[in-house]
Write a protein that holds these residues in place. Structure first.
Motif, PDB file in Angstrom:
ATOM      1  N   ASP A  28     117.353  13.806   0.286  1.00 38.05           N
ATOM      2  CA  ASP A  28     115.896  13.920   0.213  1.00 38.05           C
ATOM      3  C   ASP A  28     115.514  14.933  -0.853  1.00 38.05           C
ATOM      4  N   ILE A  29     114.266  14.903  -1.259  1.00 38.46           N
ATOM      5  CA  ILE A  29     113.766  15.740  -2.343  1.00 38.46           C
ATOM      6  C   ILE A  29     113.404  17.110  -1.783  1.00 38.46           C
ATOM      7  N   ASP A  30     113.917  18.145  -2.418  1.00 39.73           N
ATOM      8  CA  ASP A  30     113.654  19.518  -1.960  1.00 39.73           C
ATOM      9  C   ASP A  30     112.185  19.870  -2.153  1.00 39.73           C
ATOM     10  N   HIS A  31     111.616  20.495  -1.101  1.00 41.71           N
ATOM     11  CA  HIS A  31     110.222  21.005  -1.140  1.00 41.71           C
ATOM     12  C   HIS A  31     109.244  19.898  -1.514  1.00 41.71           C
ATOM     13  N   PHE A  32     109.460  18.699  -1.048  1.00 38.03           N
ATOM     14  CA  PHE A  32     108.577  17.587  -1.426  1.00 38.03           C
ATOM     15  C   PHE A  32     107.179  17.763  -0.820  1.00 38.03           C
ATOM     16  N   LYS A  33     107.098  18.323   0.351  1.00 38.98           N
ATOM     17  CA  LYS A  33     105.785  18.547   0.969  1.00 38.98           C
ATOM     18  C   LYS A  33     104.960  19.512   0.127  1.00 38.98           C
ATOM     19  N   THR A  34     105.622  20.529  -0.415  1.00 39.45           N
ATOM     20  CA  THR A  34     104.901  21.475  -1.273  1.00 39.45           C
ATOM     21  C   THR A  34     104.372  20.766  -2.520  1.00 39.45           C
ATOM     22  N   ILE A  35     105.165  19.853  -3.069  1.00 37.75           N
ATOM     23  CA  ILE A  35     104.711  19.098  -4.252  1.00 37.75           C
ATOM     24  C   ILE A  35     103.482  18.281  -3.907  1.00 37.75           C
ATOM     25  N   ASN A  36     103.503  17.619  -2.773  1.00 42.61           N
ATOM     26  CA  ASN A  36     102.338  16.828  -2.363  1.00 42.61           C
ATOM     27  C   ASN A  36     101.114  17.702  -2.144  1.00 42.61           C
ATOM     28  N   ASP A  37     101.328  18.869  -1.498  1.00 41.51           N
ATOM     29  CA  ASP A  37     100.195  19.743  -1.172  1.00 41.51           C
ATOM     30  C   ASP A  37      99.587  20.374  -2.408  1.00 41.51           C
ATOM     31  N   THR A  38     100.418  20.717  -3.382  1.00 38.15           N
ATOM     32  CA  THR A  38      99.911  21.440  -4.560  1.00 38.15           C
ATOM     33  C   THR A  38      99.482  20.501  -5.678  1.00 38.15           C
ATOM     34  N   ARG A  39     100.191  19.405  -5.859  1.00 37.46           N
ATOM     35  CA  ARG A  39      99.904  18.539  -7.000  1.00 37.46           C
ATOM     36  C   ARG A  39      99.278  17.196  -6.623  1.00 37.46           C
ATOM     37  N   GLY A  40      99.218  16.932  -5.335  1.00 33.57           N
ATOM     38  CA  GLY A  40      98.570  15.700  -4.906  1.00 33.57           C
ATOM     39  C   GLY A  40      99.581  14.591  -4.621  1.00 33.57           C
ATOM     40  N   HIS A  41      99.126  13.638  -3.807  1.00 36.13           N
ATOM     41  CA  HIS A  41     100.018  12.553  -3.411  1.00 36.13           C
ATOM     42  C   HIS A  41     100.364  11.626  -4.565  1.00 36.13           C
ATOM     43  N   GLN A  42      99.477  11.518  -5.566  1.00 39.28           N
ATOM     44  CA  GLN A  42      99.790  10.653  -6.702  1.00 39.28           C
ATOM     45  C   GLN A  42     101.003  11.191  -7.449  1.00 39.28           C
ATOM     46  N   ALA A  43     101.022  12.527  -7.623  1.00 40.38           N
ATOM     47  CA  ALA A  43     102.179  13.136  -8.277  1.00 40.38           C
ATOM     48  C   ALA A  43     103.436  12.950  -7.430  1.00 40.38           C
ATOM     49  N   GLY A  44     103.259  13.073  -6.097  1.00 39.17           N
ATOM     50  CA  GLY A  44     104.401  12.861  -5.212  1.00 39.17           C
ATOM     51  C   GLY A  44     104.951  11.448  -5.325  1.00 39.17           C
ATOM     52  N   ASP A  45     104.056  10.444  -5.374  1.00 44.15           N
ATOM     53  CA  ASP A  45     104.511   9.063  -5.535  1.00 44.15           C
ATOM     54  C   ASP A  45     105.229   8.876  -6.864  1.00 44.15           C
ATOM     55  N   ASP A  46     104.733   9.534  -7.909  1.00 49.01           N
ATOM     56  CA  ASP A  46     105.363   9.418  -9.227  1.00 49.01           C
ATOM     57  C   ASP A  46     106.781   9.979  -9.192  1.00 49.01           C
ATOM     58  N   ILE A  47     106.960  11.099  -8.500  1.00 48.44           N
ATOM     59  CA  ILE A  47     108.296  11.708  -8.395  1.00 48.44           C
ATOM     60  C   ILE A  47     109.220  10.796  -7.593  1.00 48.44           C
ATOM     61  N   LEU A  48     108.691  10.188  -6.514  1.00 48.20           N
ATOM     62  CA  LEU A  48     109.511   9.262  -5.736  1.00 48.20           C
ATOM     63  C   LEU A  48     110.000   8.101  -6.605  1.00 48.20           C
ATOM     64  N   CYS A  49     109.125   7.584  -7.443  1.00 50.18           N
ATOM     65  CA  CYS A  49     109.510   6.473  -8.321  1.00 50.18           C
ATOM     66  C   CYS A  49     110.553   6.918  -9.342  1.00 50.18           C
ATOM     67  N   ARG A  50     110.375   8.128  -9.872  1.00 52.50           N
ATOM     68  CA  ARG A  50     111.349   8.626 -10.861  1.00 52.50           C
ATOM     69  C   ARG A  50     112.722   8.834 -10.215  1.00 52.50           C
ATOM     70  N   VAL A  51     112.726   9.459  -9.022  1.00 50.63           N
ATOM     71  CA  VAL A  51     113.995   9.694  -8.337  1.00 50.63           C
ATOM     72  C   VAL A  51     114.673   8.346  -8.051  1.00 50.63           C
ATOM     73  N   ALA A  52     113.895   7.340  -7.649  1.00 47.00           N
ATOM     74  CA  ALA A  52     114.455   6.009  -7.394  1.00 47.00           C
ATOM     75  C   ALA A  52     115.079   5.448  -8.663  1.00 47.00           C
ATOM     76  N   LEU A  53     114.409   5.643  -9.804  1.00 51.24           N
ATOM     77  CA  LEU A  53     114.924   5.130 -11.078  1.00 51.24           C
ATOM     78  C   LEU A  53     116.226   5.831 -11.456  1.00 51.24           C
ATOM     79  N   TRP A  54     116.240   7.162 -11.337  1.00 53.22           N
ATOM     80  CA  TRP A  54     117.461   7.914 -11.676  1.00 53.22           C
ATOM     81  C   TRP A  54     118.593   7.553 -10.715  1.00 53.22           C
ATOM     82  N   LEU A  55     118.246   7.376  -9.444  1.00 52.50           N
ATOM     83  CA  LEU A  55     119.256   7.036  -8.447  1.00 52.50           C
ATOM     84  C   LEU A  55     119.892   5.682  -8.783  1.00 52.50           C
ATOM     85  N   LYS A  56     119.067   4.721  -9.114  1.00 54.87           N
ATOM     86  CA  LYS A  56     119.578   3.390  -9.429  1.00 54.87           C
ATOM     87  C   LYS A  56     120.442   3.414 -10.681  1.00 54.87           C
ATOM     88  N   ALA A  57     120.075   4.265 -11.664  1.00 59.37           N
ATOM     89  CA  ALA A  57     120.832   4.336 -12.907  1.00 59.37           C
ATOM     90  C   ALA A  57     122.160   5.071 -12.721  1.00 59.37           C
TER      91      ALA A  57
END
Length: 572
Positions: free
Chosen positions: A443-472
């Motif tokens: 799981d992503i470290d301090h993900f709740k803090t990212i959502n709280d400080t930068r917003g859920h849109q930023a959190g979704d973007d990070i989830l998509c990036r992590v998924a892309l890096w994971l798949k690669a």
């Protein structure tokens, strides 16, 4: 008076008597045969006309039912003022428009009375909202009447004064999960085109019309007799089928046939027939009930037009020359040109009713029956192709839904259901082959803090990036997926303990390095477990989760591998 004269006179008298008897016998015989044949043809024609109508409507009704069950439209109908839902609903409506035969649709919402419509010319693109239905307006009464009655499906021939069109409307109610009515959807078929294709087939001596359950005329070649907007008219003010007949007995007979079919509760293949008089000419009327749409199909055959008695006059001369020859010839003609084709066609109709499209050879004489047989064969071919196409579309859609149910919409990876299936399959394979496999839980470290400080849109973007890096980072034959929230799971197979540690560390390092390049540093905590044959799903997930917990408790941004039973969990 000479004997010759007497013999000639006697012969003449006998010829006259034989001719008179032959003429009377001929008239009685021919009328009886034509009437018996007419009843068989009437039943076949009724079934044929019914099949043509249902063939034209069943696909449209099926599409309208799919449209009424669309989750996008149901969500919008529950919240019609939501602009995002409205935009998505219009796109969904337009996709259905392209599939309907008339390339038109309508949607009427119960919440606000809004009526949406677009036609084959795409005349109302980006302006599908046409008007607001008013319960006080007589032209809009059909909508509120159908809502009040709660009839899920209805056919309605009606002119729309607002849109300036007259169509055969297919109305389908929209219901939510609580079975509450949210609105109505459907499509319309151009009335003139439909009458020309289905009703006014241009075959002399055959008249086809359709009436609703109460006998109101819905489809007829003369539009002046059609009872438009039947649903909102009180009984007694409708154009019913008895208006076509002048004799009171004929009126009672045709209404009686409708009532008898009602009492038979839509029995499959049931046909009632009887003789009536129209414009001074004797007709054979055949009636069938179509339970799929709740209408009656009525076919009127003018036997004199189909088989004029003058066709058989030459047989009288043949009969005078040889009664035996004429009778045999008459029998052979009737047998080969009428009875045999009719019986063969009846057997083919029975086979088609059982769902079998492999028709036997059907004789096609050069007359109305031959054309009827040809129409039937073409109709069967069309029904076979349509059925096959519908089956292919259903199979394709089922496969698409199967895939969608196992893919995470945000990341494009397998979702929890998809992961459950591949893990269960791998557990069975490991048990069967005696080989283990690896599981990574991260799981992503301090993900709740990212959502709280930068917003859920930023959190979704990070989830998509992590998924892309994971798949690669993982191997092409591994199975990465999103377990839920910010948690990801990777199934590694084939795999050993060293490979498990190598890939787990590579995943953690890849996420950290790639995220730094984007300007937003992200780290992950990784837990791994090497499954042994015999481990079940709970054991597998519990050990991987414990390793993940150990990694987070150890300071995050690290990898911990849960060892085999009897060994301690260790950092990797």
């Amino acid at each position: 008076m000479s004997l010759k004269t007497r013999l000639l006179g006697l012969a003449s008298l006998l010829i006259i008597l034989a001719a008179s008897a032959s003429w009377l016998a001929y008239r009685e015989l021919s009328e009886d045969i034509i009437e018996r044949w007419g009843k068989q043809v009437t039943e076949i024609q009724v079934r044929y006309d019914s099949a043509r109508l249902l063939q034209s409507l069943e696909r449209e009704i099926g599409l309208a039912r799919q449209m009424a069950q669309s989750s996008t439209l149901l969500q919008w109908a529950a919240s019609p003022d939501n602009p995002e839902l409205t935009s998505a609903a219009i796109r969904q409506m337009e996709s259905f428009r392209n599939n309907f035969r008339d390339n038109s649709y309508f949607v009427a919402l119960r919440e606000n009375g809004h009526y949406y419509y677009n036609n084959s010319d795409n005349q109302y693109a980006n302006d599908q909202f046409r008007y607001v239905l008013d319960p006080e307006k007589p032209d809009d009464a059909w909508f509120f009447q159908l809502i009040e009655e709660g009839r899920d499906f209805h056919l309605n021939v009606n002119p729309d004064q607002e849109l300036g069109v007259t169509k055969l409307w297919i109305d389908m109610l929209m219901r939510d999960e609580r079975n509450e009515i949210l609105g109505m959807v459907g499509t319309g078929l151009n009335l003139d085109t439909f009458l020309q294709d289905i009703v006014d087939i241009g075959q002399e001596g055959i008249t086809t019309l359709f009436v609703d359950y109460n006998g109101a005329i819905q489809l007829y070649r003369d539009r002046n007799y059609i009872d438009f907007a039947s649903i909102i008219k009180p009984e007694g003010q409708k154009n019913t089928v008895d208006l076509l007949f002048e004799d009171r007995q004929d009126k009672q007979q045709i209404l009686g046939m409708l009532q008898m079919l009602k009492q038979r509760n839509g029995e499959d293949g049931a046909v009632e027939s009887g003789f009536v008089t129209i414009d001074g000419r004797k007709h054979l009327a055949g009636v069938a009930f179509l339970p799929a749409i709740g209408w009656f199909e009525i076919t009127l055959l003018d036997l004199n037009a189909l088989v004029p008695t003058s066709y058989l006059w030459p047989l009288v001369a043949v009969f005078l020359m040889s009664l035996l020859v004429s009778l045999i010839a008459f029998h052979l003609i009737i047998q080969s040109r009428i009875l045999k084709p009719v019986l063969s066609l009846e057997a083919a109709v029975m086979r088609l009713r059982e769902g079998r499209f492999d028709l036997p050879y059907l004789p096609k004489p050069d007359n109305e029956i031959g054309r009827l047989v040809d129409h039937f064969e073409k109709m069967t071919s069309t029904m076979r192709d349509t059925t096959a196409e519908l089956e292919r579309n259903v199979a394709k859609r089922t496969e698409e839904l199967h895939q969608l149910a196992r893919v995470d919409a945000l990341t494009g990876l397998k979702n929890r259901r998809g992961l459950d299936e591949v893990i269960e399959q791998e557990i069975q394979r490991a048990e069967r082959e005696g080989k283990g496999f690896g599981l990574i839980w991260l799981d992503i470290d301090h993900f709740k803090t990212i959502n709280d400080t930068r917003g859920h849109q930023a959190g979704d973007d990070i989830l998509c990036r992590v998924a892309l890096w994971l798949k690669a980072t993982v191997r092409p034959y591994d199975h990465p997926g999103r377990w839920g929230g910010d948690e990801f799971v990777v199934l590694l197979s084939p795999c050993d303990k060293d490979t498990l540690e190598q890939i787990a560390n590579r995943v953690r390092a890849s996420v950290e390095q790639e995220s730094q390049r984007t300007g937003t540093s992200v780290t992950i905590s990784v837990g791994g477990y090497f499954s042994q044959p015999g481990d079940d799903m709970d054991t597998l997930l519990r050990n991987a989760d414990q390793a993940l917990y150990q990694a987070k408790r150890g300071g995050r941004n690290r990898v911990c591998i849960h060892a085999a039973p009897g060994e301690e969990t260790h950092p990797a």
